[in-house]
Design an enzyme around this catalytic site. Structure first.
Site, PDB file in Angstrom:
ATOM      1  N   CYS A   1       0.838  -1.200   0.000  1.00 42.06           N
ATOM      2  CA  CYS A   1       0.000   0.000   0.000  1.00 42.06           C
ATOM      3  C   CYS A   1       0.879   1.258   0.000  1.00 42.06           C
ATOM      4  O   CYS A   1       1.983   1.258   0.539  1.00 42.06           O
ATOM      5  CB  CYS A   1      -0.916  -0.002   1.226  1.00 42.06           C
ATOM      6  SG  CYS A   1      -2.078   1.386   1.250  1.00 42.06           S
TER       7      CYS A   1
ATOM      8  N   ASP B   1       0.406   3.783   1.694  1.00 46.38           N
ATOM      9  CA  ASP B   1       0.343   4.382   3.036  1.00 46.38           C
ATOM     10  C   ASP B   1       1.745   4.700   3.584  1.00 46.38           C
ATOM     11  O   ASP B   1       2.621   3.838   3.588  1.00 46.38           O
ATOM     12  CB  ASP B   1      -0.380   3.394   3.975  1.00 46.38           C
ATOM     13  CG  ASP B   1      -0.807   4.048   5.277  1.00 46.38           C
ATOM     14  OD1 ASP B   1       0.065   4.648   5.965  1.00 46.38           O
ATOM     15  OD2 ASP B   1      -2.001   3.976   5.620  1.00 46.38           O
TER      16      ASP B   1
ATOM     17  N   ARG C   1       2.780   4.924   6.420  1.00 45.76           N
ATOM     18  CA  ARG C   1       3.159   4.186   7.638  1.00 45.76           C
ATOM     19  C   ARG C   1       3.658   2.784   7.343  1.00 45.76           C
ATOM     20  O   ARG C   1       3.989   2.036   8.265  1.00 45.76           O
ATOM     21  CB  ARG C   1       1.954   4.119   8.590  1.00 45.76           C
ATOM     22  CG  ARG C   1       1.499   5.485   9.070  1.00 45.76           C
ATOM     23  CD  ARG C   1       0.110   5.411   9.670  1.00 45.76           C
ATOM     24  NE  ARG C   1      -0.904   5.048   8.689  1.00 45.76           N
ATOM     25  CZ  ARG C   1      -2.201   4.910   8.956  1.00 45.76           C
ATOM     26  NH1 ARG C   1      -2.628   5.101  10.193  1.00 45.76           N
ATOM     27  NH2 ARG C   1      -3.052   4.588   8.002  1.00 45.76           N
TER      28      ARG C   1
ATOM     29  N   HIS D   1      -2.165  -4.029   5.029  1.00 47.14           N
ATOM     30  CA  HIS D   1      -1.997  -3.608   6.430  1.00 47.14           C
ATOM     31  C   HIS D   1      -3.357  -3.349   7.061  1.00 47.14           C
ATOM     32  O   HIS D   1      -4.308  -2.952   6.387  1.00 47.14           O
ATOM     33  CB  HIS D   1      -1.102  -2.364   6.527  1.00 47.14           C
ATOM     34  CG  HIS D   1      -1.694  -1.121   5.921  1.00 47.14           C
ATOM     35  ND1 HIS D   1      -2.241  -0.115   6.678  1.00 47.14           N
ATOM     36  CD2 HIS D   1      -1.844  -0.726   4.637  1.00 47.14           C
ATOM     37  CE1 HIS D   1      -2.682   0.847   5.882  1.00 47.14           C
ATOM     38  NE2 HIS D   1      -2.450   0.503   4.641  1.00 47.14           N
TER      39      HIS D   1
ATOM     40  N   CYS E   1      -6.159   0.050   6.889  1.00 45.92           N
ATOM     41  CA  CYS E   1      -5.919   0.622   5.551  1.00 45.92           C
ATOM     42  C   CYS E   1      -7.049   1.585   5.169  1.00 45.92           C
ATOM     43  O   CYS E   1      -8.226   1.200   5.120  1.00 45.92           O
ATOM     44  CB  CYS E   1      -5.809  -0.501   4.522  1.00 45.92           C
ATOM     45  SG  CYS E   1      -5.467   0.110   2.855  1.00 45.92           S
TER      46      CYS E   1
HETATM   47 CO    CO Z   1      -3.454   1.174   2.996  1.00 49.69          CO
END
Ligand code: CO
Length: 209
Positions: free
Chosen positions: A42, A44, A46, A98, A101
């Site tokens: 992803c 993302d 993080r 994750h 998400c």
């Molecule tokens: Co995500």
């Protein structure tokens, strides 16, 4: 004032630190890359792939998009897979989702988010495939977590259904496709126990002769 000062400073420190322990690191790496893994994760912020598995540059080929999707018509993702499998000859493809998400959450909340809804539609399909199983859970968090996991498993299947992976297996190339999920709350990777290594694990409907 120079913009992105912080970025350049941090980069210098990072490169110097690597060169401290291995002065030839970048010179050697500049000649070739030989990664064993393709990571599909992803976007993302993080979930930074190399950081969470403690790997230096050169170890992983990486593709990221919102909610780590592998869509049959996404030339970007398919090109990454093709290059990784046929040119770099990676041994493992890892799909890493994750928990928490935002893409998954947005796909189930039924609100309008604009253009991205067309991308998130693919996650709605995953939800539809497993709706009975997901809706049987009690809390919203459990449902959300399960969809995050099932989405990874579906993407593993999507990878295995590509002509790219099936042809590689057919020619005897060793290639395993794995599904993992990462906890942004504790920094821990969990194995979803899906590891597909040959065409026998693919449903007849998707098996190429
Ligand atoms: Co995500």
């Amino acid at each position: 004032m120079k913009m992105l000062k912080n970025i350049f400073e941090k980069n210098r420190k990072w490169a110097d630190k690597i060169k401290e322990t291995n002065p030839d690191f970048f010179a050697k790496l500049s000649k070739q890359q030989n990664p064993e893994y393709l990571w599909i994760g992803c976007s993302d912020s993080r979930v930074p792939p190399n950081d969470i598995v403690g790997m230096l540059p050169g170890k992983m080929f990486v593709h990221r998009n919102i909610a780590n999707l592998v869509i049959h018509t996404d030339l970007n993702c398919l090109s990454v897979i093709q290059y990784a499998v046929y040119v770099l000859r990676v041994k493992h493809i890892i799909v890493c989702g994750h928990y928490g998400c935002g893409g998954i959450k947005a796909a189930i909340d039924n609100r309008e988010h604009g253009l991205i809804d067309n991308w998130l539609r693919n996650i709605k399909d995953v939800y539809r495939f497993y709706q009975a199983k997901i809706d049987a859970l009690k809390t919203e968090k459990e449902k959300f977590n399960l969809l995050c996991e099932l989405n990874v498993i579906e993407q593993v299947s999507n990878i295995c259904h590509t002509t790219i992976v099936q042809k590689a297996w057919k020619t005897g190339q060793k290639l395993a496709v794995h599904g993992l999920i990462y906890g942004i709350e504790d920094g821990i990777l969990k194995d979803l126990d899906v590891c597909i290594t040959n065409i026998d694990a693919i449903p007849q409907t998707h098996r190429m002769k």
